[in-house]
Design an enzyme around this catalytic site. Structure first.
Site, PDB file in Angstrom:
ATOM      1  N   ASP A  76       0.873  -1.162   0.000  1.00  0.00           N
ATOM      2  CA  ASP A  76       0.000   0.000   0.000  1.00  0.00           C
ATOM      3  C   ASP A  76       0.919   1.224   0.000  1.00  0.00           C
ATOM      4  O   ASP A  76       2.122   1.127   0.251  1.00  0.00           O
ATOM      5  CB  ASP A  76      -0.957  -0.021   1.211  1.00  0.00           C
ATOM      6  CG  ASP A  76      -2.179   0.883   0.980  1.00  0.00           C
ATOM      7  OD1 ASP A  76      -2.112   1.794   0.116  1.00  0.00           O
ATOM      8  OD2 ASP A  76      -3.197   0.704   1.674  1.00  0.00           O
TER       9      ASP A  76
HETATM   10  C1  NOJ Z   1      -4.042   3.943   0.113  1.00  0.00           C
HETATM   11  C2  NOJ Z   1      -5.216   3.002   0.099  1.00  0.00           C
HETATM   12  O1  NOJ Z   1      -5.229   2.274   1.313  1.00  0.00           O
HETATM   13  C3  NOJ Z   1      -5.203   2.033  -1.078  1.00  0.00           C
HETATM   14  O2  NOJ Z   1      -6.392   1.309  -1.068  1.00  0.00           O
HETATM   15  C4  NOJ Z   1      -5.021   2.790  -2.357  1.00  0.00           C
HETATM   16  O3  NOJ Z   1      -5.053   1.889  -3.446  1.00  0.00           O
HETATM   17  C5  NOJ Z   1      -3.716   3.563  -2.313  1.00  0.00           C
HETATM   18  N1  NOJ Z   1      -3.752   4.505  -1.195  1.00  0.00           N
HETATM   19  C6  NOJ Z   1      -3.460   4.342  -3.594  1.00  0.00           C
HETATM   20  O4  NOJ Z   1      -4.354   5.374  -3.709  1.00  0.00           O
END
Ligand code: NOJ
Length: 725
Positions: free
Chosen positions: A304
């Site tokens: 993530d």
């Molecule tokens: C953080 C989020 O938890 C995730 O779901 C997302 O894909 C990424 N940011 C990118 O935006």
């Protein structure tokens, strides 16, 4: 903890097809301790295979299933499909042409026009990654579909696959190669801020729908990403909190949607921000080992955004791609020189990425689109409308007030009914809706209705409600990534009570991300949950209110009667999942606590009857087919979601019942259809924390079939001789 190099090499050998992939693995318990996997030894069958004996016709004996020859490996993962083996061979050929510098560039993000970007190397184009689970995020000229929780309320596998395909098509049209969806964390905590992005509280339902979403997305030559692995069930302290989850619970609940996605061929998995049993999810050898060696995931694990905390530790635990930049993986070259990361591990990272890209076919046919392309279409708007309509869940309908009589005058109350219609949730799953049809506009456009509007903020609403035949109160309950809801209140209790006191024909429409409390329930005639409905909000709702469509949605999560009945977001830095397997309806059933509205519940304008449950040998060896008749006993066509729950023998230590099958069936008035639900050996299996393997407990299983978790319309008993005494 650094895994032994021999383990790494044997995993790589397996990934490259050089050695057997099903050799006993070093399995890791939730405690982080390494333990040896001891598969259950299959029993020999006297007559050559699993056997099934039907129940006696007079009901004096139960049906019997002997699952001899079922071993733990066959319960956990299937054989690799030929197209995966072929994709890996093509990926290996590409890998062989890459320089060390090119390999290093492929495992870390850089800047660019998308949420995630990987620069071009060799003859490969730059790679583009974009959110999210509800459609193309951030960019304009896209379709705002209903939120995934609404899709889950349809319980319609084919519809979810069409939704995935439509999103994938739009992503590709924007130049995206890797979509950051679906999201499949379970709704363990009803107030969790991201429940709207996911498929509810049940691992089987979430897994079935996530798998269809994956198939849809990847059918468009876009890699899907199963996220967030794992234990990311709330937003409070998400970047630091340690989710303490026992091994059995991880395997039976939280891994399950990921296991279904792996089976569907998902190309990427995103590891989560939180820690799991002490170690960050993106450098956790136990959970990432379970994913790759245990569930057989052959694609790549990406972090993530900002969830990577180390270089060698993360690489050796199984992280394959650091996003959105290489803050830690920029140190990989040095780590390889220092021999703290094996060259084979870097090769494996790149091979996994290339294999997933090859498997969906995007490298041979890169997208021609760009972020400014117009990708929404009339067909997608129609799909968004169909999905929003199918998702609407009718919880109460006293005196059959719905569908509404067009001759009755209507007052629309609340901004969500008029100028501020609900569409989508917030955070990375936010979608820029090109338009949102408000309920008020949709009702006005019907032409034959007397409709007025009051925003509900002043006492004018009382006189207006008294003057109308029917008052429709609209409530939007906001929810977003980054924070959990402060409570399960709809935020409109006083307004609803006030309007209900002024007009006995008050109907509440909830645009909610999940469960809300309803202290006013007894005072209102009807309640509809319309979730976050996307751009077609009013069109979908209007068709249900006036009976052009018959509501068929069913709750994908429990609505508890009180906040105390299910866990609240924890503000502690150690979040102990002390309830183990007992989440959602499993918890309420175990405690004997009645829900306000049960998991799986939803009313229709027609009625259904269940009859004639029969168990037979299924098509696959060791499977059981449950067939029953479903009849539409009312006067309108309508859809019913027939649900099958399994009760394990007491020795298994399972909650009283777990969902193991469902079918959404559309029936004409008076029509009867035979419905079949197949239960495979895995359906009867549990995870043994002492053996670190799946097994089938022996004993008497109870099968119930009905219209919700609280509606055991039919039941049958099955005696199973499993893989353990
Ligand atoms: C953080 C989020 O938890 C995730 O779901 C997302 O894909 C990424 N940011 C990118 O935006």
């Amino acid at each position: 903890m650094v895994p032994k190099l021999t383990t790494l090499f044997s995993a790589l050998g397996c990934a490259l097809g050089l050695s057997a992939c099903d050799s006993p693995r070093a399995s890791t318990a939730a405690s982080g301790m390494t333990a040896t996997h001891r598969p259950w030894v299959p029993r020999a069958c006297p007559d050559g295979g699993p056997t099934f004996e039907p129940a006696a016709e007079d009901g004096s004996t139960n049906a019997k299933l002997d699952l001899c020859r079922i071993d733990s490996a066959s319960l956990e993962r299937g054989a690799e499909p030929p197209e995966l083996v072929a994709a890996r061979a093509r990926a290996a050929a590409r890998l062989a042409l890459l320089s060390q510098d090119e390999k290093l560039r492929l495992v870390q993000g850089s800047s660019g026009a998308f949420v995630g970007n990987i620069p071009a190397v060799g003859d490969m184009p730059a790679l583009s990654l974009q959110d999210g689970p509800a459609g193309v995020a951030r960019f304009g000229d896209v379709t705002a579909f209903p939120a995934p929780i609404a899709l889950a309320a349809t319980w319609d596998r084919a519809l979810v696959q069409s939704f995935g395909a439509a999103m994938g098509e739009e992503q590709r049209g924007k130049g995206v190669m890797i979509q950051l969806a679906p999201m499949m964390n379970l709704a363990r905590v009803p107030a969790a801020g991201r429940n709207f992005e996911s498929f509810g509280e049940d691992p089987y339902l979430a897994g079935e729908l996530a798998a269809r979403d994956v198939l849809g997305i990847q059918s468009q030559k876009v890699v899907a990403t199963a996220k967030h692995f794992v234990g990311n069930e709330q937003e409070t302290n998400r970047s630091s909190a340690d989710s303490r989850i026992d091994e059995r619970t991880l395997h039976e609940l939280y891994y399950e949607p990921f296991a279904a996605s792996v089976k569907a061929g998902v190309g990427a998995v995103m590891c989560s921000y939180n820690r799991v049993n002490g170690a960050y999810a993106c450098e956790n050898p136990a959970t990432l080992g379970d994913l790759k060696a245990g569930l057989g995931f052959s694609g790549f694990v990406m972090s993530d955004w900002g969830a990577t905390h180390s270089t060698a530790e993360a690489a050796n635990a199984g992280l394959d791609l650091e996003m959105p930049r290489g803050q830690n993986f920029s140190g990989l070259a040095a780590a390889i020189s220092a021999q703290s990361v094996a060259q084979a591990r870097l090769d494996d990272m790149v091979l996994r990425l290339l294999t997933s890209l090859e498997r969906v076919g995007v490298l041979g046919d890169p997208p021609a689109g760009s972020p400014t392309a117009v990708v929404n279409t009339a067909a997608h708007a129609e799909l968004a409308r169909q999905a929003a309509t199918e998702s609407i869940t009718l919880l109460k309908n006293d005196a059959a007030i719905l569908p509404l009589d067009p001759a009755k005058s209507v007052l629309v109350v609340g901004e969500a009914g008029g100028p501020q219609p609900s569409a989508v949730g917030g955070g990375s799953a936010f979608v820029n809706a090109p338009y949102v049809v408000s309920p008020l506009a949709a009702l006005q456009s019907r032409g034959n209705l007397t409709v007025n509007y009051d925003d509900g903020t002043s006492d004018s609403v009382l006189a207006a409600a008294q003057a109308a035949d029917v008052a429709l109160v609209f409530v939007h309950v906001p929810s977003s990534e980054g924070q959990d809801r402060a409570s399960l209140s709809s935020g409109a209790d006083a307004l609803i009570a006030k309007v209900a006191a002024a007009n006995p024909n008050t109907i509440v429409v909830l645009n909610a991300p999940g469960a809300v409390l309803m202290p006013w329930l007894a005072q209102v005639r009807a309640v509809l949950v319309a979730w976050y409905p996307g751009q077609e909000n009013g069109n979908a709702l209007g068709s249900v209110l006036y009976g052009d469509a018959n509501p068929g949605g069913k709750l994908p999560l429990s609505f508890p009667a009180s906040e105390a009945d299910l866990p609240q977001p924890s503000s502690a830095h150690t979040i102990t999942y002390a309830e183990g397997l007992a989440i959602g309806y499993r918890a309420l059933d175990s405690a004997g606590t009645p829900p306000l509205f049960s998991f799986g519940f939803g009313l229709s304008y027609t009625s259904f009857a269940y009859s004639a449950l029969v168990l037979r040998a299924g098509a696959e060896p060791g499977s059981v087919s449950a067939t029953f008749d479903l009849t539409n006993t009312g006067t309108r066509a309508g859809s019913e979601v027939a649900q099958l729950y399994l009760g394990f023998p007491a020795s298994a230590g399972e909650p009283p019942q777990v969902l193991r099958g469902f079918e959404r069936v559309l029936l004409r008035s008076g029509e009867t259809r035979s419905v079949e639900i197949e239960l495979r050996p895995r359906s009867f299996s549990c995870w043994s924390a002492s053996q670190h393997a799946r097994y089938v407990p022996s004993g008497t299983y109870r099968i119930t079939v009905g219209g919700s978790a609280r509606d055991a319309a039919l039941h049958a008993e099955l005696e199973i001789t499993g893989s353990a005494p």
